[in-house]
Scaffold this active site. Structure first.
Site, PDB file in Angstrom:
ATOM      1  CG  HIS A  54     -33.472  30.356  -5.123  1.00  0.00           C
ATOM      2  ND1 HIS A  54     -34.348  30.130  -4.257  1.00  0.00           N
ATOM      3  CD2 HIS A  54     -32.966  28.962  -5.557  1.00  0.00           C
ATOM      4  CE1 HIS A  54     -35.096  28.601  -4.691  1.00  0.00           C
ATOM      5  NE2 HIS A  54     -34.275  28.260  -5.082  1.00  0.00           N
ATOM      6  CG  HIS A  55     -26.619  33.859  -3.327  1.00  0.00           C
ATOM      7  ND1 HIS A  55     -26.879  32.754  -3.002  1.00  0.00           N
ATOM      8  CD2 HIS A  55     -25.453  34.192  -3.800  1.00  0.00           C
ATOM      9  CE1 HIS A  55     -25.527  32.265  -3.038  1.00  0.00           C
ATOM     10  NE2 HIS A  55     -24.664  33.189  -3.428  1.00  0.00           N
ATOM     11  NE  ARG A  56     -23.029  35.099  -7.681  1.00  0.00           N
ATOM     12  CZ  ARG A  56     -21.978  35.520  -8.113  1.00  0.00           C
ATOM     13  NH1 ARG A  56     -21.377  34.608  -9.167  1.00  0.00           N
ATOM     14  NH2 ARG A  56     -21.010  36.608  -7.535  1.00  0.00           N
TER      15      ARG A  56
ATOM     16  CE  LYS B  18     -22.612  21.215  -9.826  1.00  0.00           C
ATOM     17  NZ  LYS B  18     -23.355  19.979  -9.544  1.00  0.00           N
TER      18      LYS B  18
ATOM     19  CE  LYS C 172     -19.179  21.815   0.606  1.00  0.00           C
ATOM     20  NZ  LYS C 172     -19.600  20.443   0.368  1.00  0.00           N
TER      21      LYS C 172
ATOM     22  CE  LYS D 157     -25.027  17.009  -0.377  1.00  0.00           C
ATOM     23  NZ  LYS D 157     -23.577  17.694  -0.659  1.00  0.00           N
TER      24      LYS D 157
ATOM     25  CB  THR E  73     -13.906  15.791  -3.080  1.00  0.00           C
ATOM     26  OG1 THR E  73     -14.983  16.003  -4.194  1.00  0.00           O
ATOM     27  CG2 THR E  73     -14.280  16.460  -1.927  1.00  0.00           C
TER      28      THR E  73
ATOM     29  CG  ASN F 282     -14.738   9.959  -5.216  1.00  0.00           C
ATOM     30  OD1 ASN F 282     -14.552  10.952  -4.611  1.00  0.00           O
ATOM     31  ND2 ASN F 282     -14.555   9.352  -6.184  1.00  0.00           N
TER      32      ASN F 282
ATOM     33  CB  SER G 267     -19.225  20.204 -10.057  1.00  0.00           C
ATOM     34  OG  SER G 267     -19.446  19.018  -9.438  1.00  0.00           O
TER      35      SER G 267
HETATM   36  N1  GLU Z   1     -21.513  16.423  -3.181  1.00  0.00           N
HETATM   37  C1  GLU Z   1     -20.345  17.174  -3.265  1.00  0.00           C
HETATM   38  C2  GLU Z   1     -20.414  18.158  -2.169  1.00  0.00           C
HETATM   39  O1  GLU Z   1     -20.747  17.913  -1.069  1.00  0.00           O
HETATM   40  C3  GLU Z   1     -20.292  17.735  -4.538  1.00  0.00           C
HETATM   41  C4  GLU Z   1     -21.151  18.684  -5.148  1.00  0.00           C
HETATM   42  C5  GLU Z   1     -21.106  19.166  -6.540  1.00  0.00           C
HETATM   43  O2  GLU Z   1     -20.309  18.673  -7.229  1.00  0.00           O
HETATM   44  O3  GLU Z   1     -21.986  19.823  -6.815  1.00  0.00           O
HETATM   45  O4  GLU Z   1     -19.724  19.002  -2.109  1.00  0.00           O
END
Ligand code: GLU
Length: 472
Positions: free
Chosen positions: A62-64, A68, A92, A104, A192, A231, A363
């Site tokens: 939760h530092h930001r 996501k 990432k 996640k 990606t 994908n 994203s």
């Molecule tokens: N599921 C993708 C990942 O592992 C995208 C995550 C996203 O766009 O928030 O990076």
């Protein structure tokens, strides 16, 4: 158990990098641990029978805000896997300067066993559970596609969220990877794979690295093998072939693998699979059946791209990998033991926390678009085009020469949304590589790109904790 190994592997990667950051133990521990995990069981009626579905959402850091990360639909989903994946998301995001914490989600189902109507029911119910616990929202936690999910599921999530929050003007920012017609952004689906291509291209542009591997400079003409044509794998392969001049010589899917050292036309392979339901029996290629599909990891090639799931290269098969570069398009495809063996053998691994960050980068662009309520390029496109026209006209007039219509069209073209998204993604992947490569090249004791990437991510996150005043 392999899934346990995944979280352990991530922990081992962190521990290997931590000493290179010079940070105190307490802060390192805070950056390592997963902040919260929400486990849910909910009932869904399918074919007149009630099924209890197991699901998760993990917020690693939760530092930001918001946090996501994607939502995975797979039979193998469990708490450790979701936590490992959420952890990778934090690092990432830090590497590519996307201002989010990592998260996640996972729903433990085999999505291919359910009808579209059932999947919609499950997705909407899962979203409702997240809303109930405030585990979703444009400022809280923003899901996206992952293995087994796509734009369709994201549209259901958005619609469910919107109906619970009719007064939230930013509701579209509650999830990314939506269809373009539903407030998505152009270029998200390919993001990606395109990012993977840019990352590999950057690595191939490093003279020292290529010398070390005995490869020529530049991506053009390199041979590539891709595991998984979902994908990520399919976009990596098509963009590498079309824009990088890469020769695709092997691919694998659930039904098996094919190999042809002379080269495969990846578009034709994908078309063949669409028509016949399988890549096997693709003309001119050697075929390996379902039971032998792991042979794909041992195909002779310059670049091996695991683009499916975690734990694909481990202590059992790392010795047999013949590629010079392993490009981690999937999350966690190489275990810590596998990674050590590859490093010992001089094989370069381009780590997942950098290489597949293109998805979350775009994203981020989608989320920004949703908050600004406007398509990228809308303001400046025509203005730029008019200026470029004037410049070309002036040059033609002064020189007395005129350029071809094709060249004129290219020069005067103002940027559309897709142009801006691709440009932003390319810039992000180049800058990200430079950050990691500088540590790898200059920092004593950092002998592989993964350790460099983890060290960079940990340092960036620590800066946030320190500047937020959370850490003294
Ligand atoms: N599921 C993708 C990942 O592992 C995208 C995550 C996203 O766009 O928030 O990076």
């Amino acid at each position: 158990m392999p899934d346990k190994t995944f979280l352990e592997s991530v922990g081992r990667y962190f521990d290997a990098a931590a000493p290179h950051t010079g940070l105190p133990d307490g802060l390192l521990k805070q950056i390592k641990v997963c902040n919260s995990v929400y486990q849910i069981y909910f009932p869904v009626k399918i074919d007149g029978e009630v099924k209890v579905i197991e699901a998760y959402r993990a917020q690693h850091s939760h530092h930001r805000s918001p946090t996501k990360g994607g939502i995975r639909y797979s039979n193998h989903v469990n708490q450790e896997e979701v936590v490992a994946l959420a952890t990778l998301m934090s690092y990432k995001c830090a590497i590519v300067d996307v201002p989010f914490g990592g998260a996640k989600g996972g729903v433990r189902i085999n999505p291919w066993e359910y009808t579209e109507a059932d999947l919609e029911k499950i997705t909407r119910r899962y979203t409702t559970e997240l809303i109930r616990r405030k585990f979703i929202g444009p400022a809280i936690d923003v899901p996206a596609p992952d293995y087994g999910t796509g734009p369709r599921e994201m549209a259901w999530i958005y619609d469910t969220y919107r109906s619970f929050h009719p007064d939230d003007i930013n509701a579209a920012g509650c999830v990314t990877g939506k269809p373009v017609s539903q407030n998505g952004v152009r270029g998200r689906s390919e993001a990606t794979g395109r990012g993977v291509f840019y990352g590999i291209r950057e690595a191939c542009n490093q003279q020292e690295l290529m010398n070390k591997l005995g490869l020529t400079l530049g991506i053009e003409g390199k041979t590539m093998v891709v595991q998984g044509l979902g994908n990520v794998g399919s976009h990596t392969a098509t963009i590498s072939q079309d824009e990088g001049g890469v020769k695709i010589i092997g691919v694998s899917e659930v039904e098996g693998a094919i190999y042809n050292p002379e080269g495969l036309d990846i578009h034709d392979v994908i078309r063949h699979r669409g028509e016949h339901g399988s890549i096997l029996s693709y003309p001119g290629a050697q075929s390996f059946g379902k039971d032998e599909r792991r042979a794909v990891m041992e195909f002779e090639c310059d670049i091996l791209v695991p683009a499916a799931l975690e734990n694909q290269i481990d202590a059992d098969n790392a010795h047999a990998v013949k590629a010079k570069i392993v490009a981690e398009a999937a999350n966690g495809p190489v275990t810590a033991d596998g990674s050590a063996i590859l490093a010992e053998r001089g094989i370069i691994v381009l780590p997942d926390i950098y290489l597949n960050a293109g998805g979350v980068t775009v994203s981020y662009f989608e989320w920004l678009k949703n908050l600004s309520h406007m398509r990228f390029g809308r303001l400046q496109k025509r203005f730029d085009e008019r200026n470029y026209q004037r410049i070309v006209n002036q040059i033609e007039e002064t020189t007395g020469k005129s350029i071809s219509e094709r060249d004129r069209q290219m020069i005067v073209h103002g940027a559309d949304e897709i142009d801006l998204v691709r440009s932003g993604l390319e810039e992000t992947m180049i800058t990200g590589f430079e950050g990691i490569y500088a540590i790898y090249r200059d920092q004593e004791g950092v002998n592989d790109l993964r350790t460099a990437a983890f060290a960079l991510a940990i340092s960036k996150i620590s800066n946030d904790y320190i500047s937020l005043g959370i850490w003294p």
